[in-house]
Design a protein around this motif. Structure first.
Motif, mmCIF file in Angstrom:
data_model
loop_
_atom_site.group_PDB
_atom_site.id
_atom_site.type_symbol
_atom_site.label_atom_id
_atom_site.label_comp_id
_atom_site.label_asym_id
_atom_site.label_seq_id
_atom_site.Cartn_x
_atom_site.Cartn_y
_atom_site.Cartn_z
ATOM 1 N N TYR A 157 -13.535 17.382 56.280
ATOM 2 C CA TYR A 157 -13.788 15.675 56.252
ATOM 3 C C TYR A 157 -13.804 15.168 54.439
ATOM 4 C CZ TYR A 157 -16.238 11.250 55.586
ATOM 5 O OH TYR A 157 -16.561 9.786 55.431
ATOM 6 N N PHE A 158 -14.162 15.849 53.667
ATOM 7 C CA PHE A 158 -14.156 15.633 52.346
ATOM 8 C C PHE A 158 -12.705 15.626 51.704
ATOM 9 C CE2 PHE A 158 -18.660 16.549 53.015
ATOM 10 C CZ PHE A 158 -19.264 15.400 52.271
ATOM 11 N N LEU A 159 -12.009 16.686 52.428
ATOM 12 C CA LEU A 159 -10.435 16.866 51.628
ATOM 13 C C LEU A 159 -9.860 15.615 52.347
ATOM 14 C CD1 LEU A 159 -8.497 18.354 50.081
ATOM 15 C CD2 LEU A 159 -8.168 19.959 52.147
ATOM 16 N N ILE A 160 -9.910 15.377 53.586
ATOM 17 C CA ILE A 160 -9.325 14.333 54.275
ATOM 18 C C ILE A 160 -9.313 12.898 53.796
ATOM 19 C CG2 ILE A 160 -8.769 13.085 56.376
ATOM 20 C CD1 ILE A 160 -9.109 15.779 57.880
ATOM 21 N N ALA A 161 -10.737 12.568 53.471
ATOM 22 C CA ALA A 161 -11.366 11.482 53.015
ATOM 23 C C ALA A 161 -10.834 11.198 51.650
ATOM 24 C CB ALA A 161 -12.706 11.022 52.992
ATOM 25 N N PHE A 162 -10.543 12.155 50.831
ATOM 26 C CA PHE A 162 -10.122 11.958 49.410
ATOM 27 C C PHE A 162 -8.530 11.792 49.398
ATOM 28 C CE2 PHE A 162 -8.136 13.805 45.486
ATOM 29 C CZ PHE A 162 -9.151 13.288 44.406
ATOM 30 N N ILE A 163 -8.034 12.402 50.256
ATOM 31 C CA ILE A 163 -6.298 12.315 50.054
ATOM 32 C C ILE A 163 -6.199 10.793 50.953
ATOM 33 C CG2 ILE A 163 -4.303 12.929 50.945
ATOM 34 C CD1 ILE A 163 -5.090 15.773 51.027
ATOM 35 N N ALA A 164 -6.960 10.305 51.723
ATOM 36 C CA ALA A 164 -6.842 9.152 52.335
ATOM 37 C C ALA A 164 -7.010 7.893 51.438
ATOM 38 C CB ALA A 164 -7.742 9.187 53.646
ATOM 39 N N ARG A 165 -7.742 8.168 50.373
ATOM 40 C CA ARG A 165 -7.999 7.229 49.340
ATOM 41 C C ARG A 165 -6.694 6.813 48.608
ATOM 42 N NH1 ARG A 165 -13.855 7.615 47.834
ATOM 43 N NH2 ARG A 165 -14.551 9.291 49.188
ATOM 44 N N LEU A 166 -5.608 7.831 48.337
ATOM 45 C CA LEU A 166 -4.579 7.755 47.598
ATOM 46 C C LEU A 166 -3.835 6.483 47.885
ATOM 47 C CD1 LEU A 166 -3.481 11.380 46.866
ATOM 48 C CD2 LEU A 166 -3.995 9.659 45.295
ATOM 49 N N PRO A 167 -3.196 6.143 49.178
ATOM 50 C CA PRO A 167 -2.654 4.890 49.243
ATOM 51 C C PRO A 167 -3.159 3.492 48.779
ATOM 52 C CG PRO A 167 -2.715 6.598 51.333
ATOM 53 C CD PRO A 167 -3.876 6.807 50.575
ATOM 54 N N PHE A 168 -4.390 3.673 48.943
ATOM 55 C CA PHE A 168 -5.096 2.490 48.473
ATOM 56 C C PHE A 168 -5.040 2.125 47.084
ATOM 57 C CE2 PHE A 168 -9.207 -0.541 48.003
ATOM 58 C CZ PHE A 168 -8.607 -1.561 48.697
ATOM 59 N N ALA A 169 -5.192 3.384 46.340
ATOM 60 C CA ALA A 169 -4.965 3.256 44.682
ATOM 61 C C ALA A 169 -3.686 3.098 44.288
ATOM 62 C CB ALA A 169 -5.513 4.365 44.085
ATOM 63 N N MET A 170 -2.499 3.260 45.060
ATOM 64 C CA MET A 170 -1.362 3.268 44.886
ATOM 65 C C MET A 170 -0.804 2.004 45.220
ATOM 66 S SD MET A 170 0.077 6.761 46.360
ATOM 67 C CE MET A 170 1.824 6.560 46.192
ATOM 68 N N MET A 171 -1.338 1.227 45.941
ATOM 69 C CA MET A 171 -1.014 -0.207 46.449
ATOM 70 C C MET A 171 -0.523 -1.279 45.303
ATOM 71 S SD MET A 171 -2.732 -0.737 50.099
ATOM 72 C CE MET A 171 -2.573 0.610 51.512
ATOM 73 N N VAL A 172 -1.625 -1.527 44.681
ATOM 74 C CA VAL A 172 -1.604 -2.576 43.609
ATOM 75 C C VAL A 172 -0.393 -2.581 42.581
ATOM 76 C CG1 VAL A 172 -2.673 -4.069 41.816
ATOM 77 C CG2 VAL A 172 -3.909 -3.472 43.972
ATOM 78 N N VAL A 173 -0.391 -1.137 41.979
ATOM 79 C CA VAL A 173 0.368 -0.818 41.056
ATOM 80 C C VAL A 173 1.905 -0.486 41.554
ATOM 81 C CG1 VAL A 173 1.008 1.064 39.122
ATOM 82 C CG2 VAL A 173 -1.347 0.490 39.704
ATOM 83 N N GLY A 174 1.920 -0.080 42.870
ATOM 84 C CA GLY A 174 3.257 0.192 43.412
ATOM 85 C C GLY A 174 3.944 -1.207 43.899
ATOM 86 N N VAL A 175 3.238 -2.258 44.244
ATOM 87 C CA VAL A 175 3.666 -3.441 44.480
ATOM 88 C C VAL A 175 4.210 -3.994 43.318
ATOM 89 C CG1 VAL A 175 2.889 -5.974 45.107
ATOM 90 C CG2 VAL A 175 2.366 -4.073 46.540
ATOM 91 N N LEU A 176 3.502 -4.004 42.077
ATOM 92 C CA LEU A 176 3.895 -4.668 40.836
ATOM 93 C C LEU A 176 5.255 -3.883 40.399
ATOM 94 C CD1 LEU A 176 3.146 -6.367 38.291
ATOM 95 C CD2 LEU A 176 2.007 -4.324 37.429
#
Length: 425
Positions: free
Chosen positions: A30-49
């Motif tokens: 659970y903790f491994l999946i939840a950690f990796i699943a956060r990455l897209p959210f952290a990439m969105m704002v910078v990736g869009v810019l």
């Protein structure tokens, strides 16, 4: 008598060893999946810019597009949290994983297409509106497990440790997210980070949704899924002041990274901004984990004031920085304050959540971070471009002042306001 008394500690130790830990209840995957699943959210704002600046050649449009992502999250994030409270996380997150993955791809196509800038902003708002906020929903899921499946004596410390871990995970992801965006954009193409985020979203957010813990709906809900608390409880001053404080933290993240990028660009090395930012991020994550071991006598409202005061002191040093070395000193001091402040605010959010509405509250707080980050990045970028770096570096000071001021207001509200329906901090 001696023999009987010697057995008492043994029985107590045996009971403690039999008590289920959160790691055992949730499971390591659970903790491994939840950690990796956060990455897209952290990439969105910078990736869009990144992709907007590369495809459209406008830093101003890039800032507005990032702000549009935050606006979409602000408008729909708490509603999606309320839906997760009402119907359970599994169905809501499964739909969001597919919708957000599609929106990331659609946005990439729109940016490189001939459409007007308005369509770019609309697609960016769609990314924010469908963003599966794994971090706040993970907090809500774990808080529910702690409250309903762990012995009462172990709940307080476990809850504190859980908030510390979750905040440290957020810090780590928000440091590595922009770093991954930079690597993919440089090695492949500016659109690569968003396509990569889409794949991660479908795969790992989908896995997070389908994890067995995702089936659980709070026991505080009745047979029809209704909460025993009123919607108006979400707008109590004691909870809104936490939202304001965490909005200040988000503003600090956006303003500090953008101001730091401008600072290093003036010295001909903008690509090193992420490395310097990591000085703050790593220290912040370590200190966030340490919050779980602070003594109970050091109360939550006192921690908010002390650590946000350290953050404010570190930002004031930005007025005097004149080299990367002095900037590192200021960032290290900020790192001491920002991580524990974030942990404390989430702990207040967990303690003050109305019955049956923990996912709603956690997504309110998560949205506050994203909205603040978007506002901070957009405003600081505009000031840096139009006026210069020195005025832009005043924005992190303003953001830290908002956080500290909210801590002062929280001190008063904590002592005079009504007690929470949960364990009071």
């Amino acid at each position: 008598m001696t023999h009987a008394s010697s057995q008492v500690p043994e029985r107590a130790a045996s009971r403690r060893s039999d008590e289920p830990s959160l790691l055992r209840l949730a499971g390591f995957p659970y903790f491994l999946i939840a950690f990796i699943a956060r990455l897209p959210f952290a990439m969105m704002v910078v990736g869009v810019l990144t992709v907007v600046v590369a495809a459209r050649g406008s830093l101003s449009l890039g800032g507005l597009t990032s702000a549009a992502v935050g606006l979409g999250t602000a408008c729909f994030g708490p509603l999606l949290g309320a839906a997760a409270d009402r119907f359970g996380q599994r169905g809501v997150l499964s739909a969001l994983a597919l919708a957000n993955g599609a929106m990331l791809v659609i946005f990439t196509v729109v940016v490189y297409g001939p459409g007007a800038d308005g369509f770019v902003l609309l697609a960016a708002a769609g990314i924010g509106a469908t963003a599966p906020q794994v971090a706040p929903l993970s907090r809500s899921r774990l808080v529910t497990i702690i409250r309903e499946r762990m012995p009462e004596a172990a709940r307080t410390r476990t809850l504190s440790g859980t908030m510390a871990y979750e905040s440290a995970a957020d810090e780590t992801v928000f440091v590595f997210g922009p770093f991954i965006v930079g690597i993919l954009a440089s090695a492949l193409a500016p659109w690569a980070p968003l396509v990569g985020a889409a794949v991660l979203t479908v795969v790992f957010v989908g896995a997070f949704a389908l994890h067995p813990s995702g089936r659980h709906v709070s026991q505080e809900r009745d047979a029809d899924g209704k909460a025993p608390s009123a919607v108006a409880d979400l707008f109590r001053p004691q909870l809104l002041i936490v939202v304001l404080g965490i909005l200040g933290v988000g503003m600090f993240f956006g303003a500090m990274l953008t101001g730091l990028t401008s600072f290093m660009a003036d010295r001909g090395a903008p690509e090193q901004a992420g490395l310097l930012y990591g000085v703050m991020g790593v220290g912040s994550a370590i200190l966030a984990l340490g919050v779980a071991w602070l003594p109970p006598a050091f109360t939550l409202r006192a921690r908010w004031l002390v650590f946000s005061g350290i953050l404010l002191a570190g930002t004031v040093l930005l007025v005097f920085v004149d080299s990367p070395a002095t900037m590192m000193v200021a960032l290290a001091i900020m790192g001491i304050g920002i991580g524990p402040t974030l942990v404390t605010q989430y702990s207040f959010g967990a303690a003050r959540s109305p019955l049956g509405r923990s996912a709603t509250v956690m997504t309110m707080l998560g949205s506050g971070v994203v909205v603040g980050q978007s506002i901070g990045a957009a405003v600081t970028g505009e000031i840096a471009e139009q006026i210069g770096t020195a005025p832009a570096l005043l924005l992190p000071i303003l953001a830290a002042t908002v956080t500290f001021g909210a801590g002062l207001a929280n001190w008063v509200l904590s002592s005079t306001g009504p007690r929470s329906s949960r364990t009071a901090p």
